[in-house]
Design a protein around this motif. Structure first.
Motif: not given
Length: 512
Positions: A293, A303, A305, A314, A342, A345, A357
């Motif tokens: 995560r 981050l 997520i 995010i 980001i 990912q 985001c």
């Protein structure tokens, strides 16, 4: 940019890793139990036509019926023949052309046989999505039966090349077929196009004949396996090397490459080393971290997520990073590094749908604009269709990304049997209080006096407390006899109660 493709094959799994400048950016996994449906063509039978939804449900042989929307029904276009539409060809089975049509009920009827192609995998509780616009992808183009238009990929940016290709293909287009020129067609000659058309026509004739002799629901044509489709769609001039660690797969790839793209055969290599291929390129640790995560970035920022049914969020955190410049510059640099990660990912986990985001707030409007432009630029090599909105005053950036299959996070994992995917469970104190309320209700009913309370040992510790037992209090107040039974297999947030004399379970009788 250095781009490499690594193919790792085992008895139960085939993995294709795409590396850009030695960093993992995309991963494709195929297992025997994961049947890939996108691109497959079925002869189905219409179960229900819903005019109010402009949709139909079609039986193609699966537990859940396939969904066909009115916009995915193939019809002759109402454009002039000279019009050229430039479309993104990277997911050729997912070509959706919005046209002015009559209602779906005038085109389809219940129990009608229909030929359909899957354009989206089943996700969650939904069945696959299909289209009647059949398209057969090749190396340089996509063959579209029952169509008469020539289209060119958006990704071919040179307009003179677009015109050259259209002029080249026009006399080669078979009667009754449309053609979509893919990105790889850029620079190719007439012989390349002609051989691709010929091969795709043979596939169409074969599957058309098969469909005439099959009773629905039936699979008419299966999309190529993962390695073949990857070679067809991704193994292009910008790939410096393709490594495969299985001799049988290597021979199959070389056979296809020699036939379709002989000029690239020198870039295909059979890996024979003792160290596992994905270990050698340090890909395995990246795959392991895909389910995390929290994703660490540079200098201590990270981050978070979170994936839900409706969207993926995010969140960006500075963590330990404080920087040496003013606060606004530090935040901008952190957001920029976060945006790069980001994008990686999202591609790596194959996240689709709505994505929000939450960047760290920036007061400078120009910095927000720069971040937005850089964020879009980080997706320049992403093959999925997407739409990205600018960063707003609250630091939020919203985007949508094409989702044709479940993300790898969902494919690699399953819901927790204790929290059922929520990520949290009731605290022990909360469950203990629920147990007290349960016995309060039992007291009002008055039928039972002796109980066996079955609970997890951790919950038992909470009920017993530090010398003050909550169970003893319940027994004293209500005049009950309660025997605690510890069961390590029972989740902490659950409990069961049996009537002690007959040992009958009565948990549900007094639940709220």
């Amino acid at each position: 940019m250095k781009k490499e493709i690594l193919i790792n094959c085992s008895e139960y799994e085939t993995r294709v890793a795409i590396l850009e400048d030695e960093r993992l950016v995309e991963l494709y996994v195929e297992r025997p139990q994961w049947e890939r449906l996108v691109g497959n063509i079925y002869k189905g039978k219409i179960k229900t036509v819903l005019p109010g939804m402009q949709a139909a449900f079609i039986d193609i042989g699966f537990e859940k019926a396939a969904f066909l929307h009115g916009s995915d029904i193939g019809k002759e276009s109402d454009r002039d023949d000279d019009d050229t539409e430039f479309v993104d060809e990277e997911a050729p089975a997912d070509i959706v052309r919005k046209r002015r049509r009559a209602g779906i009920e005038t085109v389809l009827r219940d129990n009608q046989d229909v030929l359909v192609q899957v354009i989206k995998e089943p996700i969650s509780t939904k069945g696959p999505r299909v289209t009647t616009e059949i398209s057969i992808p090749g190396r340089y183009l996509v063959l579209v039966p029952d169509d008469d238009h020539i289209r060119v990929s958006k990704r071919i940016s040179n307009w003179s090349e677009k015109r050259r290709l259209k002029k080249l293909v026009y006399p080669l287009r078979p009667e009754g077929f449309g053609l979509i020129l893919r990105t790889e067609a850029e620079g190719c000659d007439e012989d390349d196009i002609r051989s691709d058309i010929k091969r795709l026509q043979k596939i169409w004739v074969r599957l058309k004949k098969k469909s005439e002799n099959m009773t629905p629901p039936a699979l008419i044509h299966k999309e190529a396996e993962i390695t073949t489709s990857i070679i067809r769609d991704i193994f292009t001039e910008d790939v410096t090397r393709l490594l495969v660690d299985n001799r049988t797969e290597y021979r199959a790839i070389m056979g296809y490459v020699r036939q379709v793209m002989p000029h690239l055969k020198g870039r295909v290599e059979l890996y024979k080393g003792a160290t596992p291929l994905l270990d050698l390129y340090k890909v395995e640790p990246e795959i392991e971290k895909m389910l995390d995560r929290k994703v660490w970035i540079k200098k201590g920022s990270y981050l978070v997520i979170d994936q839900t049914e409706a969207m993926v969020t995010i969140d960006i955190n500075t963590g330990r990073f404080v920087g040496k410049e003013d606060q606004e510059t530090t935040i901008f640099r952190t957001n920029l590094e976060a945006a790069r990660e980001i994008a990686r990912q999202i591609r790596l986990r194959d996240i689709g749908g709505l994505i929000v985001c939450d960047f760290i707030d920036m007061y400078n409007r120009e910095n927000r604009r720069k971040l937005f432009e850089e964020f879009k630029n980080f997706f320049r090599h992403d093959r999925a269709k997407r739409a990205i909105n600018p960063v707003n005053e609250f630091g939020l950036l919203e985007m949508t990304r094409e989702r044709i299959r479940p993300s790898l996070t969902l494919s690699f994992s399953e819901p927790c049997p204790h929290c059922h995917g929520a990520g949290r469970i009731l605290s022990r104190d909360t469950v203990a209080t629920k147990i007290e309320r349960w016995f309060n209700r039992a007291r009002v009913d008055g039928r039972y006096k002796k109980f066996n309370l079955i609970i997890n040992p951790l919950l038992a510790e909470t009920l017993l407390g530090d010398g003050i037992s909550r169970v003893n209090k319940i027994m004293k107040v209500h005049g009950f006899k309660i025997n605690m039974v510890r069961d390590t297999t029972l989740p902490v947030q659950e409990f069961r109660v049996h009537e002690a004399t007959a040992n009958d379970e009565i948990t549900e009788q007094y639940k709220a």
